[in-house]
Design an enzyme around this catalytic site. Structure first.
Site, short mmCIF file in Angstrom:
data_model
loop_
_atom_site.label_atom_id
_atom_site.label_comp_id
_atom_site.label_asym_id
_atom_site.label_seq_id
_atom_site.Cartn_x
_atom_site.Cartn_y
_atom_site.Cartn_z
N GLY A 1 -2.86 -1.54 -7.16
CA GLY A 1 -1.59 -2.93 -7.16
C GLY A 1 -1.85 -3.62 -8.31
O GLY A 1 -2.98 -4.01 -8.56
N GLN B 1 -8.76 -6.86 -11.44
CA GLN B 1 -9.22 -5.94 -10.67
C GLN B 1 -8.50 -4.15 -11.12
O GLN B 1 -10.05 -3.71 -11.29
CB GLN B 1 -8.84 -5.90 -8.96
CG GLN B 1 -9.54 -3.97 -7.87
CD GLN B 1 -9.40 -4.35 -7.06
OE1 GLN B 1 -10.12 -4.54 -5.85
NE2 GLN B 1 -8.31 -4.06 -6.74
N LYS C 1 -0.52 -6.48 -8.25
CA LYS C 1 -1.32 -8.03 -7.94
C LYS C 1 -3.16 -7.92 -7.73
O LYS C 1 -2.66 -9.51 -8.35
CB LYS C 1 -0.91 -7.76 -6.11
CG LYS C 1 -1.27 -8.17 -5.23
CD LYS C 1 -1.08 -8.87 -3.59
CE LYS C 1 -1.60 -10.18 -3.58
NZ LYS C 1 -3.29 -9.70 -2.91
N ASP C 2 -3.21 -7.62 -8.02
CA ASP C 2 -4.89 -7.19 -8.07
C ASP C 2 -5.36 -7.15 -9.61
O ASP C 2 -5.90 -6.35 -9.87
CB ASP C 2 -5.74 -6.43 -7.19
CG ASP C 2 -5.42 -7.00 -5.90
OD1 ASP C 2 -6.43 -8.20 -5.11
OD2 ASP C 2 -5.09 -6.28 -4.92
N GLN D 1 -18.08 -6.18 -1.81
CA GLN D 1 -17.29 -7.06 -2.90
C GLN D 1 -16.99 -8.25 -1.70
O GLN D 1 -15.79 -9.23 -2.47
CB GLN D 1 -15.90 -6.51 -3.05
CG GLN D 1 -14.87 -6.36 -1.76
CD GLN D 1 -13.79 -5.02 -2.43
OE1 GLN D 1 -14.16 -3.68 -2.58
NE2 GLN D 1 -12.91 -5.57 -2.73
N ARG E 1 -4.28 -10.19 3.34
CA ARG E 1 -4.34 -11.58 4.92
C ARG E 1 -3.36 -12.41 5.06
O ARG E 1 -3.69 -13.56 5.15
CB ARG E 1 -5.51 -11.97 2.75
CG ARG E 1 -6.63 -11.76 2.87
CD ARG E 1 -7.44 -13.01 1.64
NE ARG E 1 -9.45 -12.04 1.44
CZ ARG E 1 -9.06 -11.15 0.97
NH1 ARG E 1 -8.63 -10.79 0.14
NH2 ARG E 1 -10.19 -10.77 0.54
N HIS F 1 0.49 -1.41 0.12
CA HIS F 1 -0.07 0.21 0.64
C HIS F 1 0.36 1.33 0.27
O HIS F 1 0.80 1.95 -0.68
CB HIS F 1 -0.28 0.06 1.38
CG HIS F 1 -2.18 -1.15 2.08
ND1 HIS F 1 -1.93 -1.90 2.63
CD2 HIS F 1 -2.91 -1.57 0.83
CE1 HIS F 1 -2.79 -2.77 1.68
NE2 HIS F 1 -3.79 -2.85 1.29
N LEU G 1 2.75 -8.99 -1.12
CA LEU G 1 2.45 -8.95 0.03
C LEU G 1 0.63 -9.02 0.05
O LEU G 1 0.17 -8.28 -0.59
CB LEU G 1 2.93 -7.52 0.25
CG LEU G 1 4.18 -7.83 1.08
CD1 LEU G 1 4.93 -6.09 1.06
CD2 LEU G 1 5.01 -8.04 1.55
#
Ligand code: AMP
Length: 282
Positions: A147, A153, A149-150, A59, A187, A35, A184
């Site tokens: 990010g 999304q 990472k998603d 979501q 969760r 983040h 990272l």
């Protein structure tokens, strides 16, 4: 750092500012270095850095996942202050959804919402779209930081910006990982140290796909990578190669198409996701 809990108040405050250099980093809190890297990118480009912390109920397709989502607000406020964030939007559910949680919205996401994460988590991307529509409406930034990472999304939000014709540029930032490659994630806080070590198999599997890929059928490469994750005692939800632009599955590669390898796997009841874009070998 100014903290706003009411949509009308932050809207009013930002209404008097120059929007061109306003950047926004939406989060669900339980903040980590990933983040902070988005905030850093935002700070480099923008004069006003706005962060939101909101665990968005619409979501979560699994109510237990929602209930167990880590909340560390006091620590987050401290980290954001140290990171030089200007405004924090910290609304409650009623503030984001004054009309209630019943979902009458349906966004045309062009099928992106029914593949991969969308197939495993029905309604997830409609919920993401709904909260992003609302948050972008309140903050009205010109720059948005999310990010890789998603990955899916990011594609959904890019599509949302396009269909709603919003005046905001999406900046997709690289995935931050621990020393062993584990992406990272908030969760990860739910994993034991030993589970965190085993979870590195997800990145190792994605790397192996990137290293072994060749034109032609990709079935064997994927099967070996699935084995790597299963050997670490995780349950694979999906592990697949997809077209990097529309996320349709690619089983036979022509050697040219830009690909992304995407994975979702369960460590116990904690679901982890990750991806690597093949062209950049990140
Ligand atoms: P979340 O709080 O999980 O909703 O994430 C908020 C934003 O941080 C999203 O745009 C995520 O893609 C991004 N993010 C989460 N984990 C990472 C990471 N490891 N590296 C970079 N960005 C991340």
């Amino acid at each position: 750092m100014l903290i706003f809990k009411k949509a009308a108040d932050i809207k009013d405050y930002l209404g008097k500012k120059n929007r061109e250099k306003t950047g926004f980093v939406p989060t669900m809190g339980a903040l980590h270095e990933g983040h902070l890297s988005l905030i850093e990118a935002c700070r480099r480009d923008c004069d006003i850095v706005v962060v939101s912390i909101f665990v968005n109920p619409t979501q979560f397709n699994d109510p237990r996942d929602f209930e167990k989502y880590p909340v560390t607000t006091a620590k987050d406020v401290h980290l954001l202050t140290r990171a030089g964030v200007d405004l924090l939007f910290l609304p409650d559910v009623g503030e984001v959804y004054p009309e209630g949680l019943d979902n009458s919205y349906s966004y045309d996401l062009g099928g992106l919402d029914t593949r991969l994460e969308g197939r495993s988590r029905p309604g997830h991307f409609q919920g993401v779209s709904r909260v992003m529509h609302r948050l972008l409406g309140i903050i009205d930034p010109r720059h948005l930081y999310m990010g890789q990472k998603d990955y899916q999304q990011c594609m959904v939000v890019a599509r949302l910006i396009d269909i709603l014709q919003m005046r905001v540029t999406l900046h997709v930032c690289p995935t931050l990982r621990d020393m062993g490659g584990l992406a990272l994630s908030s969760r990860n806080m739910r994993l034991t140290d030993e589970e965190r070590l085993r979870a590195r198999a997800i990145y190792a599997a994605l790397r192996s796909i990137c290293e072994e890929i060749h034109a032609g059928d990709t079935g064997d490469i994927i099967a070996r990578a699935v084995g790597m994750i299963e050997d670490a005692s995780m349950r694979v939800d999906y592990l697949t190669l997809a077209d990097a632009k529309d996320l349709t599955e690619v089983r036979t590669w022509d050697g040219k198409q830009e690909l992304v390898a995407l994975a979702a796997a369960f460590m116990g009841e904690v679901r982890l996701i990750d991806n690597l874009v093949l062209s950049t070998r990140n």
